[in-house]
Motif scaffolding. Structure first.
Motif, PDB file in Angstrom:
ATOM      1  N   GLY A  40      -1.531   0.493 -17.664  1.00  0.00           N
ATOM      2  CA  GLY A  40      -0.246   0.303 -18.342  1.00  0.00           C
ATOM      3  C   GLY A  40       0.810  -0.464 -17.569  1.00  0.00           C
ATOM      4  N   VAL A  41       0.423  -1.080 -16.453  1.00  0.00           N
ATOM      5  CA  VAL A  41       1.383  -1.909 -15.708  1.00  0.00           C
ATOM      6  C   VAL A  41       1.342  -3.324 -16.302  1.00  0.00           C
ATOM      7  CG1 VAL A  41       1.970  -2.903 -13.453  1.00  0.00           C
ATOM      8  CG2 VAL A  41       1.142  -0.532 -13.608  1.00  0.00           C
ATOM      9  N   LYS A  42       2.501  -3.841 -16.701  1.00  0.00           N
ATOM     10  CA  LYS A  42       2.530  -5.122 -17.425  1.00  0.00           C
ATOM     11  C   LYS A  42       2.523  -6.325 -16.496  1.00  0.00           C
ATOM     12  CE  LYS A  42       4.319  -3.545 -21.765  1.00  0.00           C
ATOM     13  NZ  LYS A  42       4.791  -2.185 -21.457  1.00  0.00           N
ATOM     14  N   PRO A  54      11.043  -2.088  -5.098  1.00  0.00           N
ATOM     15  CA  PRO A  54      10.485  -3.382  -4.682  1.00  0.00           C
ATOM     16  C   PRO A  54      10.483  -4.394  -5.825  1.00  0.00           C
ATOM     17  CG  PRO A  54       8.723  -1.868  -5.224  1.00  0.00           C
ATOM     18  CD  PRO A  54      10.005  -1.084  -5.363  1.00  0.00           C
ATOM     19  N   LYS A  55      10.457  -5.675  -5.450  1.00  0.00           N
ATOM     20  CA  LYS A  55      10.230  -6.749  -6.433  1.00  0.00           C
ATOM     21  C   LYS A  55       8.748  -7.067  -6.523  1.00  0.00           C
ATOM     22  CE  LYS A  55      13.830  -9.959  -7.575  1.00  0.00           C
ATOM     23  NZ  LYS A  55      14.597 -11.117  -7.129  1.00  0.00           N
ATOM     24  N   PHE A  56       8.043  -6.779  -5.418  1.00  0.00           N
ATOM     25  CA  PHE A  56       6.615  -7.086  -5.334  1.00  0.00           C
ATOM     26  C   PHE A  56       5.899  -5.906  -4.687  1.00  0.00           C
ATOM     27  CE2 PHE A  56       9.215 -10.828  -4.686  1.00  0.00           C
ATOM     28  CZ  PHE A  56       8.762 -11.682  -5.667  1.00  0.00           C
ATOM     29  N   ILE A  57       4.691  -5.590  -5.189  1.00  0.00           N
ATOM     30  CA  ILE A  57       3.853  -4.573  -4.540  1.00  0.00           C
ATOM     31  C   ILE A  57       2.492  -5.219  -4.263  1.00  0.00           C
ATOM     32  CG2 ILE A  57       2.831  -2.270  -4.684  1.00  0.00           C
ATOM     33  CD1 ILE A  57       4.911  -1.574  -6.834  1.00  0.00           C
ATOM     34  N   ILE A 117       1.240   2.532  -9.332  1.00  0.00           N
ATOM     35  CA  ILE A 117       1.381   2.460 -10.793  1.00  0.00           C
ATOM     36  C   ILE A 117       2.731   3.024 -11.257  1.00  0.00           C
ATOM     37  CG2 ILE A 117       0.378   3.317 -12.981  1.00  0.00           C
ATOM     38  CD1 ILE A 117      -2.428   2.805 -11.530  1.00  0.00           C
ATOM     39  N   PRO A 118       3.126   4.260 -10.860  1.00  0.00           N
ATOM     40  CA  PRO A 118       4.452   4.733 -11.288  1.00  0.00           C
ATOM     41  C   PRO A 118       5.614   3.896 -10.739  1.00  0.00           C
ATOM     42  CG  PRO A 118       3.340   6.373  -9.878  1.00  0.00           C
ATOM     43  CD  PRO A 118       2.333   5.332 -10.238  1.00  0.00           C
ATOM     44  N   ASP A 123       0.805  -1.232   0.000  1.00  0.00           N
ATOM     45  CA  ASP A 123       0.000   0.000   0.000  1.00  0.00           C
ATOM     46  C   ASP A 123       0.844   1.292   0.000  1.00  0.00           C
ATOM     47  OD1 ASP A 123      -2.324  -1.457  -0.101  1.00  0.00           O
ATOM     48  OD2 ASP A 123      -3.002  -0.973   1.921  1.00  0.00           O
ATOM     49  N   PRO A 124       1.619   1.489  -1.094  1.00  0.00           N
ATOM     50  CA  PRO A 124       2.604   2.590  -1.112  1.00  0.00           C
ATOM     51  C   PRO A 124       2.011   3.984  -1.353  1.00  0.00           C
ATOM     52  CG  PRO A 124       2.657   1.449  -3.206  1.00  0.00           C
ATOM     53  CD  PRO A 124       1.673   0.690  -2.341  1.00  0.00           C
TER      54      PRO A 124
END
Ligand code: NI
Ligand code: MN
Length: 229
Positions: free
Chosen positions: A84-86, A43-46, A60-61, A25-26
Motif C-alpha cells: 500500500g505504499v504509493k 524523511p523525504k526518502f527512505i 511501510i508505516p 533501514d529504519p
C-alpha cells in the motif's frame, strides 16, 4: 549546509541533506536502542537494503504517513508497493539514478533478502548496499554483507568520504573482516554498525576503532544511537 549523519542504532541512519532527510533501514519500533519512534521521523526518502525485519523495519508505516519516496531493489520495492505504499522507486544492482539529493548507486551485498509474514517466508530478491553521492559527501552504506573483493572496486570508482560498515559478525562481517573492508574501500571515515543489538552480534566498537586506526589510513568514528557526525 553540510550533511549530517545521525545513527539510529543497528543499521539505521538519518542523513540530513540539502534536499531533505534520507532515512536508511529504519528498524525503530523493534529496536530497544532506537533513540526515536517511527512517528518522530519525517524523511523525504527512505532507502531499504533488504527485506529482513531489522532493515525493512518501520518503512511501510513511515512511508504511508510521511509520503516519503521509498527506494529499494525491484522485488522488495514491489512487495512494499503491494503493501500500500504509493511512492516507490525500484532499482537494481549496479544501477544508478539521480534523485534530488544526488546520484544513488545500488551495490552488491552478500546476504539474503526475505520478509517473514504470517509465518511464511516471502523472498524479496537480492539484498544491496548504496553509494549516496550527496553534493558535499559520498556515503557508502554496505547493508548486511560479508566481505567481498569488489569493495575495492566500489572504493576505486567512488571516492568514499564516509563508509557505514557492519561489524557484528554471525550474519555479516565481523571486526576482522570489516577492518579488511576498510583497506579495500579506503574511506576518509568509517562508522561501525550492526552490532550489540542482539547477543549473537555483540562486539566492542572501540576494538574496531583501534584496529582501523592502527592498520588502515582511515579514521573511525563510533556513534552511539542518537549521535551525529
Ligand atoms: Ni539481514
Ligand atoms: Mn540485519
Amino acid at each position: 549546509m553540510r550533511s549530517i549523519i545521525t545513527y539510529l542504532g543497528h543499521a539505521a541512519f538519518l542523513i540530513k541533506s540539502e534536499a531533505g532527510e534520507i532515512l536508511i533501514d529504519p528498524f525503530l519500533s523493534g529496536n530497544p536502542n532506537s533513540p526515536v519512534k517511527p512517528d518522530e521521523v519525517n524523511p523525504k526518502f527512505i532507502l531499504v537494503t533488504h527485506g529482513h525485519g531489522d532493515h525493512l523495519g518501520d518503512t511501510i508505516p513511515i512511508a504511508k504517513r510521511s509520503g516519503a519516496l521509498v527506494i529499494a531493489p525491484f522485488e522488495l520495492g514491489t512487495y512494499i508497493e503491494r503493501e500500500g505504499v504509493k511512492n516507490v522507486h525500484t532499482m537494481h544492482i549496479g544501477g544508478s539514478f539521480t534523485f534530488p539529493f544526488g546520484k544513488l548507486i545500488m551495490t552488491i551485498a552478500h546476504h539474503g533478502s526475505a520478509v517473514i509474514k504470517d509465518g511464511e517466508i516471502i523472498y524479496t530478491g537480492n539484498p544491496c548496499g548504496y553509494v549516496i553521492k550527496l553534493k558535499d559527501r559520498t556515503i557508502y552504506h554496505a547493508g548486511d554483507t560479508g566481505l567481498f573483493m569488489d569493495m575495492k572496486l566500489i572504493g576505486e570508482r567512488n571516492k568514499i568520504d564516509v563508509a557505514l560498515l557492519p561489524i557484528g559478525g554471525n550474519y555479516t562481517m565481523d571486526i576482522d573482516d570489516a577492518v579488511y573492508a576498510v583497506k579495500l574501500i579506503n574511506p576518509d571515515v568509517v562508522i561501525p554498525m550492526h552490532y550489540n543489538t542482539f547477543p549473537v552480534i555483540e562486539k566492542d566498537p572501540e576494538e574496531f576503532k583501534r584496529r582501523v586506526e592502527e592498520e588502515t589510513n582511515s579514521r573511525c568514528i563510533v556513534l552511539k544511537p542518537g549521535e551525529s557526525y
